[in-house]
Write a protein that holds these residues in place. Structure first.
Motif, PDB file in Angstrom:
ATOM      1  N   PRO A  40      13.854  51.890  31.637  1.00  0.00           N
ATOM      2  CA  PRO A  40      12.840  53.170  31.922  1.00  0.00           C
ATOM      3  C   PRO A  40      13.820  54.585  32.238  1.00  0.00           C
ATOM      4  O   PRO A  40      15.129  54.166  32.127  1.00  0.00           O
ATOM      5  CB  PRO A  40      11.991  53.013  33.168  1.00  0.00           C
ATOM      6  CG  PRO A  40      13.698  51.114  33.951  1.00  0.00           C
ATOM      7  CD  PRO A  40      13.646  50.942  32.966  1.00  0.00           C
ATOM      8  N   LEU A  41      13.637  55.869  32.013  1.00  0.00           N
ATOM      9  CA  LEU A  41      14.042  56.126  31.961  1.00  0.00           C
ATOM     10  C   LEU A  41      13.592  58.065  32.748  1.00  0.00           C
ATOM     11  O   LEU A  41      12.715  58.405  31.813  1.00  0.00           O
ATOM     12  CB  LEU A  41      15.023  57.141  30.784  1.00  0.00           C
ATOM     13  CG  LEU A  41      16.402  58.100  30.818  1.00  0.00           C
ATOM     14  CD1 LEU A  41      17.123  57.755  32.309  1.00  0.00           C
ATOM     15  CD2 LEU A  41      17.318  58.383  29.288  1.00  0.00           C
ATOM     16  N   TYR A  42      13.202  58.166  33.960  1.00  0.00           N
ATOM     17  CA  TYR A  42      12.938  58.972  34.620  1.00  0.00           C
ATOM     18  C   TYR A  42      13.160  60.337  34.006  1.00  0.00           C
ATOM     19  O   TYR A  42      14.255  60.848  34.443  1.00  0.00           O
ATOM     20  CB  TYR A  42      11.761  58.730  35.262  1.00  0.00           C
ATOM     21  CG  TYR A  42      11.233  57.508  35.998  1.00  0.00           C
ATOM     22  CD1 TYR A  42       9.558  57.144  35.921  1.00  0.00           C
ATOM     23  CD2 TYR A  42      12.734  56.336  35.990  1.00  0.00           C
ATOM     24  CE1 TYR A  42       9.257  56.458  35.632  1.00  0.00           C
ATOM     25  CE2 TYR A  42      11.449  54.821  36.041  1.00  0.00           C
ATOM     26  CZ  TYR A  42      10.328  55.290  35.777  1.00  0.00           C
ATOM     27  OH  TYR A  42       9.631  53.884  35.802  1.00  0.00           O
ATOM     28  N   LEU A  43      12.285  61.447  34.385  1.00  0.00           N
ATOM     29  CA  LEU A  43      12.746  62.949  34.423  1.00  0.00           C
ATOM     30  C   LEU A  43      12.168  63.495  35.575  1.00  0.00           C
ATOM     31  O   LEU A  43      10.887  63.567  35.556  1.00  0.00           O
ATOM     32  CB  LEU A  43      11.835  63.225  33.223  1.00  0.00           C
ATOM     33  CG  LEU A  43      12.484  65.565  32.489  1.00  0.00           C
ATOM     34  CD1 LEU A  43      13.869  65.281  32.809  1.00  0.00           C
ATOM     35  CD2 LEU A  43      11.543  65.396  31.052  1.00  0.00           C
ATOM     36  N   LEU A  44      12.195  63.954  36.594  1.00  0.00           N
ATOM     37  CA  LEU A  44      11.733  65.094  37.662  1.00  0.00           C
ATOM     38  C   LEU A  44      11.929  66.435  37.102  1.00  0.00           C
ATOM     39  O   LEU A  44      13.264  67.147  36.738  1.00  0.00           O
ATOM     40  CB  LEU A  44      12.646  64.791  38.751  1.00  0.00           C
ATOM     41  CG  LEU A  44      12.515  65.916  39.643  1.00  0.00           C
ATOM     42  CD1 LEU A  44      11.134  66.006  40.046  1.00  0.00           C
ATOM     43  CD2 LEU A  44      12.547  65.379  41.410  1.00  0.00           C
ATOM     44  N   GLN A  45      11.012  67.505  36.830  1.00  0.00           N
ATOM     45  CA  GLN A  45      11.347  68.484  36.611  1.00  0.00           C
ATOM     46  C   GLN A  45      10.903  69.718  37.309  1.00  0.00           C
ATOM     47  O   GLN A  45       9.898  69.321  38.275  1.00  0.00           O
ATOM     48  CB  GLN A  45      10.325  69.249  35.256  1.00  0.00           C
ATOM     49  CG  GLN A  45       9.939  68.509  34.453  1.00  0.00           C
ATOM     50  CD  GLN A  45       9.068  68.673  33.424  1.00  0.00           C
ATOM     51  OE1 GLN A  45       8.112  68.980  33.461  1.00  0.00           O
ATOM     52  NE2 GLN A  45       9.264  69.212  31.675  1.00  0.00           N
ATOM     53  N   HIS A  46      11.775  70.430  37.912  1.00  0.00           N
ATOM     54  CA  HIS A  46      12.294  71.091  39.455  1.00  0.00           C
ATOM     55  C   HIS A  46      11.550  72.304  39.500  1.00  0.00           C
ATOM     56  O   HIS A  46      11.566  73.211  37.983  1.00  0.00           O
ATOM     57  CB  HIS A  46      13.282  71.262  39.816  1.00  0.00           C
ATOM     58  CG  HIS A  46      15.016  69.539  40.233  1.00  0.00           C
ATOM     59  ND1 HIS A  46      14.410  69.339  41.804  1.00  0.00           N
ATOM     60  CD2 HIS A  46      14.835  69.698  39.044  1.00  0.00           C
ATOM     61  CE1 HIS A  46      14.770  68.126  40.648  1.00  0.00           C
ATOM     62  NE2 HIS A  46      15.238  68.006  40.244  1.00  0.00           N
ATOM     63  N   PRO A  47      10.865  73.085  40.577  1.00  0.00           N
ATOM     64  CA  PRO A  47      10.526  73.561  39.739  1.00  0.00           C
ATOM     65  C   PRO A  47      10.644  75.511  39.595  1.00  0.00           C
ATOM     66  O   PRO A  47      10.750  76.290  38.680  1.00  0.00           O
ATOM     67  CB  PRO A  47       9.728  75.171  41.144  1.00  0.00           C
ATOM     68  CG  PRO A  47       9.807  73.096  42.472  1.00  0.00           C
ATOM     69  CD  PRO A  47      10.654  72.517  41.472  1.00  0.00           C
ATOM     70  N   GLY A  48      11.666  75.574  40.390  1.00  0.00           N
ATOM     71  CA  GLY A  48      12.950  76.242  39.241  1.00  0.00           C
ATOM     72  C   GLY A  48      13.142  76.043  38.475  1.00  0.00           C
ATOM     73  O   GLY A  48      14.337  76.825  37.580  1.00  0.00           O
ATOM     74  N   GLY A  49      13.364  75.250  36.998  1.00  0.00           N
ATOM     75  CA  GLY A  49      13.727  75.289  36.046  1.00  0.00           C
ATOM     76  C   GLY A  49      14.109  74.118  35.300  1.00  0.00           C
ATOM     77  O   GLY A  49      14.731  73.206  34.525  1.00  0.00           O
ATOM     78  N   GLY A  50      15.679  73.425  36.329  1.00  0.00           N
ATOM     79  CA  GLY A  50      15.986  72.194  36.554  1.00  0.00           C
ATOM     80  C   GLY A  50      15.705  71.187  36.291  1.00  0.00           C
ATOM     81  O   GLY A  50      14.413  70.631  36.638  1.00  0.00           O
ATOM     82  N   ILE A  51      15.911  70.215  35.837  1.00  0.00           N
ATOM     83  CA  ILE A  51      15.610  69.024  35.926  1.00  0.00           C
ATOM     84  C   ILE A  51      16.893  67.656  36.343  1.00  0.00           C
ATOM     85  O   ILE A  51      17.907  67.900  36.483  1.00  0.00           O
ATOM     86  CB  ILE A  51      15.252  67.888  34.004  1.00  0.00           C
ATOM     87  CG1 ILE A  51      17.037  68.985  33.181  1.00  0.00           C
ATOM     88  CG2 ILE A  51      14.936  69.245  33.734  1.00  0.00           C
ATOM     89  CD1 ILE A  51      17.269  67.746  31.770  1.00  0.00           C
ATOM     90  N   THR A  52      16.588  66.796  36.134  1.00  0.00           N
ATOM     91  CA  THR A  52      17.279  65.212  37.010  1.00  0.00           C
ATOM     92  C   THR A  52      16.737  64.043  36.283  1.00  0.00           C
ATOM     93  O   THR A  52      15.476  64.122  36.500  1.00  0.00           O
ATOM     94  CB  THR A  52      16.936  64.963  38.913  1.00  0.00           C
ATOM     95  OG1 THR A  52      17.468  66.918  39.613  1.00  0.00           O
ATOM     96  CG2 THR A  52      17.562  63.894  39.296  1.00  0.00           C
TER      97      THR A  52
END
Length: 176
Positions: A40-52
């Motif tokens: 797996p590889l998960y992507l979190l999209q932050h409200p300000g446009g950033g990602i983790t």
């Protein structure tokens, strides 16, 4: 491969993998999962446009914006026992599409542009029989620095794979 940016070579990768690579020369980010989506590889999209990006969901839940539950993801999990190819039980967290290369490149405006493409697999099994494909896969996974063993689950798949592997590794140990 990644350092030289010859992404055409990524199609030669076999097995289970997920990776993320940061290139400080041009402030770009590359991420990819194996074609079958085993790792797996998960992507979190932050409200300000950033990602983790992360290989597990729990660390992403340390961010408050990640905790919004996705009713569709929950429903899918309850119905079939998983959330599918790219979904999760959280609205802002998604799995990267298996076998796709994600590239974020910095634009002159300072924003990042996401491009997604699928590297062409180097090995084609189109004209091979099932037996030949299984034999090729087992041979590719028999390369190791240590003794190789097999796990028998009482199913036909593990029995078949162990039988093929034992032809290459005489006296191979199996476990049930």
């Amino acid at each position: 491969i990644v350092a030289e940016r010859d992404v055409s070579k990524l199609g030669e990768l076999r097995g289970m993998y997920a990776f993320v690579a940061w290139d400080s020369r041009d402030s770009s980010l590359l991420a990819m999962r194996d074609p079958f989506g085993i790792k797996p590889l998960y992507l979190l999209q932050h409200p300000g446009g950033g990602i983790t990006l992360c290989s597990e969901i729990p660390p992403l839940l340390l961010c408050p914006e990640a905790r919004s539950v996705d009713p569709l993801g929950i429903g899918q999990f309850l119905a079939v026992g998983h959330t599918g190819g790219t979904g999760t039980m959280f609205q802002q967290i998604h799995k990267l599409d298996p076998g796709s290369l994600y590239t974020w490149t910095r634009e002159p405006t300072g924003t990042y542009l996401l491009r997604i493409h699928r590297p062409v697999p180097a090995v084609s099994h189109n004209n091979l029989s099932l037996k030949e494909v299984l034999k090729d896969s087992v041979e590719a996974h028999m390369i190791a620095d240590v003794e190789i063993g097999g796990f028998l689950s009482s199913g036909i798949d593990s029995t078949l794979l162990c039988a093929l592997a034992s032809k290459q590794a005489r006296g191979m140990r199996t476990y049930t």
